[in-house]
Design an enzyme around this catalytic site. Structure first.
Site, short mmCIF file in Angstrom:
data_model
loop_
_atom_site.label_atom_id
_atom_site.label_comp_id
_atom_site.label_asym_id
_atom_site.label_seq_id
_atom_site.Cartn_x
_atom_site.Cartn_y
_atom_site.Cartn_z
N CYS A 288 0.89 -1.11 -0.04
CA CYS A 288 0.16 0.04 -0.37
C CYS A 288 1.05 1.44 0.25
O CYS A 288 1.26 1.99 1.56
CB CYS A 288 -0.55 -0.42 1.38
SG CYS A 288 -1.45 -1.45 1.35
N GLY A 290 1.40 4.57 -1.21
CA GLY A 290 0.83 5.92 -1.52
C GLY A 290 1.49 6.35 -0.45
O GLY A 290 0.58 6.21 0.56
N PRO A 291 1.97 7.76 -0.45
CA PRO A 291 1.85 8.75 -1.70
C PRO A 291 3.62 8.14 -2.35
O PRO A 291 4.48 9.03 -2.59
CB PRO A 291 2.56 9.99 -0.53
CG PRO A 291 2.55 9.37 0.52
CD PRO A 291 1.25 8.51 0.83
N GLY A 292 4.57 7.02 -0.76
CA GLY A 292 5.66 6.59 -1.46
C GLY A 292 7.13 7.00 -0.45
O GLY A 292 8.19 6.89 -1.38
N LYS A 294 7.30 6.22 2.20
CA LYS A 294 8.12 4.78 3.03
C LYS A 294 8.65 3.95 2.41
O LYS A 294 9.99 3.32 2.48
CB LYS A 294 7.38 3.69 3.70
CG LYS A 294 6.73 4.78 4.56
CD LYS A 294 5.56 3.93 5.70
CE LYS A 294 5.26 4.07 6.99
NZ LYS A 294 3.56 4.97 6.43
N GLU A 313 0.20 0.10 -5.43
CA GLU A 313 -0.93 1.16 -5.13
C GLU A 313 -1.74 1.30 -5.42
O GLU A 313 -2.13 1.07 -6.88
CB GLU A 313 -0.47 3.17 -5.25
CG GLU A 313 -1.34 3.69 -5.13
CD GLU A 313 -1.95 3.59 -3.32
OE1 GLU A 313 -3.41 3.70 -3.76
OE2 GLU A 313 -1.73 3.34 -2.94
N ASP A 344 -4.96 -4.06 -6.93
CA ASP A 344 -5.94 -3.88 -5.55
C ASP A 344 -5.56 -4.71 -4.44
O ASP A 344 -4.77 -5.81 -5.03
CB ASP A 344 -7.11 -4.86 -5.71
CG ASP A 344 -8.17 -5.24 -4.46
OD1 ASP A 344 -7.89 -5.20 -3.61
OD2 ASP A 344 -9.52 -5.80 -4.84
N CYS A 414 -1.57 3.69 11.09
CA CYS A 414 -1.25 4.36 11.67
C CYS A 414 -2.40 4.88 13.03
O CYS A 414 -2.75 6.65 12.34
CB CYS A 414 -0.87 6.36 10.07
SG CYS A 414 -0.40 7.80 11.53
#
Length: 478
Positions: A288, A290-292, A294, A313, A344, A414
């Site tokens: 997963c 986005g936004p990149g 990590k 993503e 997906d 998070c």
């Protein structure tokens, strides 16, 4: 908190006095900009931190003026429910009877009066002018009356009058005093006590209301922490807390050899990259991505291990952000970066058992990042949890299928909410006999108080660690 910079008064006027003559007063541009931020966030479901730069550029604001607008807009959004309670107590009309632009202006004025070092006469006169600008003269007179009542007491006095006694209703008390929805207070209290029964949730809620500083990350092989300005982060070996100024002006950041990234997020990447792994270690995946942020750090770490990171993503526009983060300013790819795949995450197009390490930084309520996303607390609803938890379970199950026997999956959110953290991990362990939990305790021995709700997991906290409230669990496919 920033104090409003002084501006020249029209000739022949005293402080707080409007210019004489038939012309209406000019609205203060900093208040107008802050109001525009509130309007955009409210009407377009936008993020405050993304709206602010565009609004500041539009109005040509920089330096102290930009700092004033940032504090005024972000602080007002962050403490919205507290200010609404005060405004409601000062208005016979009730909040629902107020036009949204007028209510937004009253919130801005209340923040200045109760939480900023703005003289009362300046807060009153500029807010009344703002209301006249966004509404009409009648609304301006109403705003003047309301704000004079607001200014009659300080914030502590208002809270003492309006908040229920904590002994009688601790959730409602904390919700009003610390400006969090009651359901969020209840979830955070439960999560905090699962790891630290003696901690007072009010310390966590207070930390959510302190705007975070800027943290930079040096991407290994591309930059070093020593070339970044600021104090080294206490837990991540790659970060610094920026002393001040525009992070985009830092050469390594401008060249994308370094980036802006919370220390907690840095620790997520280093926890996966640094975990012991037997056998082949060549194919890594950020499921997963986005936004990149990590992804960029993971790719740099992968390159140092001779591995390649693929970023995955679901949303096309976010995949574009990932590609940008994985590309240096000169157009070359970050070392260790492979393809960016759109698809997906619950049905990823990778062969089962083909990967060595997978990061699942799952979509979540984001209640661990309320410091930097002040609007999130007002957008999320308790009913959002079920859908998110079901998605989180599917993503974790898919990632466990992708790794080979002996491969590792790091599940991160998070959010500290137990249904998104411990419950998701326990469900996966209960359903699969070929999966075990790897103890992250030794890797986080240098981070005191980071024990998670499950033995072997990690939970970071804003009030303890100065990071977002990241949850980490490392699982091995046996």
């Amino acid at each position: 908190m920033p104090e409003r910079p002084s501006r020249p008064r029209p000739r022949g006027t005293r402080p707080g006095q409007r210019p004489v003559g038939g012309r209406p007063p000019r609205v203060d541009v900093t208040r107008l900009a802050a109001h525009e931020v509130l309007t955009t966030v409210r009407t377009q479901d936008a993020y405050t931190n993304l709206v602010l730069p565009a609004v500041l550029r539009k109005h040509g604001l920089a330096g102290r003026d930009a700092g004033f607008v940032t504090e005024l807009a972000s602080g007002t959004i962050r403490r919205r429910s507290t200010y609404d309670a005060v405004i409601g107590a000062c208005s016979a009309r009730g909040l629902r009877a107020l036009d949204p632009p007028v209510l937004d202006a009253l919130r801005l004025g209340t923040h200045q009066l109760l939480s900023m070092r703005v003289p009362a006469h300046a807060a009153l006169s500029t807010t009344v002018d703002l209301v006249r600008h966004v509404a009409n003269q009648g609304a301006a007179g109403f705003a003047n009356a309301v704000l004079r009542k607001v200014a009659s007491r300080d914030l502590d006095d208002w809270l003492q009058e309006l908040a229920p006694a904590r002994e009688a209703d601790p959730v409602a008390h904390d919700a009003l005093v610390h400006a969090h929805p009651a359901w969020v207070v209840a979830e955070l209290r439960k999560a905090l006590h699962a790891s630290h029964p003696d901690d007072d949730v009010s310390d966590l809620l207070a930390a959510d209301n302190v705007a975070p500083g800027v943290t930079l990350v040096a991407r290994p092989g591309l930059s070093t922490r020593g070339e970044l300005p600021g104090e080294p982060t206490p837990y991540s070996p790659h970060g610094v807390h920026l002393d001040g100024g525009d992070p985009g002006a830092v050469e390594a950041v401008a060249q994308r050899r370094a980036g802006v990234q919370d220390e907690g997020s840095q620790l997520v990447a280093t926890a996966l990259a640094g975990a012991d792994l037997d056998g082949r270690d060549e194919r890594w995946l950020d499921l997963c991505a986005g936004p990149g942020g990590k992804s960029a750090l993971l790719a740099a770490l992968a390159a140092g291990s001779g591995a390649v990171l693929t970023a995955h993503e679901r949303q096309l526009h976010r995949a574009g952000l990932v590609r940008r983060n994985l590309t240096l300013a000169d157009g070359t790819a970050v070392p260790g970066a492979g393809a960016v795949v759109v698809g997906d995450g619950t049905r990823p197009a990778f062969a089962p058992g083909s990967l060595d390490r997978v990061l699942v930084d799952a979509p979540c309520t984001g209640l661990g990042a309320l410091r930097r996303r002040p609007e999130a607390r007002w957008r999320r609803r308790a009913e959002d949890l079920l859908e998110l938890v079901m998605l989180q379970r599917r993503l974790l199950a898919a990632s466990l299928d992708l790794v080979r026997p002996g491969g590792l999956v790091l599940y991160a959110t998070c959010s500290p909410v137990l249904s998104e953290t411990a419950d998701v991990v326990e469900s996966a362990l209960a359903q699969r006999r070929d999966v075990s939990l790897v103890d992250l305790g030794p890797a986080f021995a240098h981070v005191p108080g980071s024990r998670g709700p499950l033995e072997g997991t990690v939970q970071l906290w804003p009030h303890r660690h100065g990071t977002d409230a990241m949850f980490l669990a490392l699982l091995r496919r046996d």
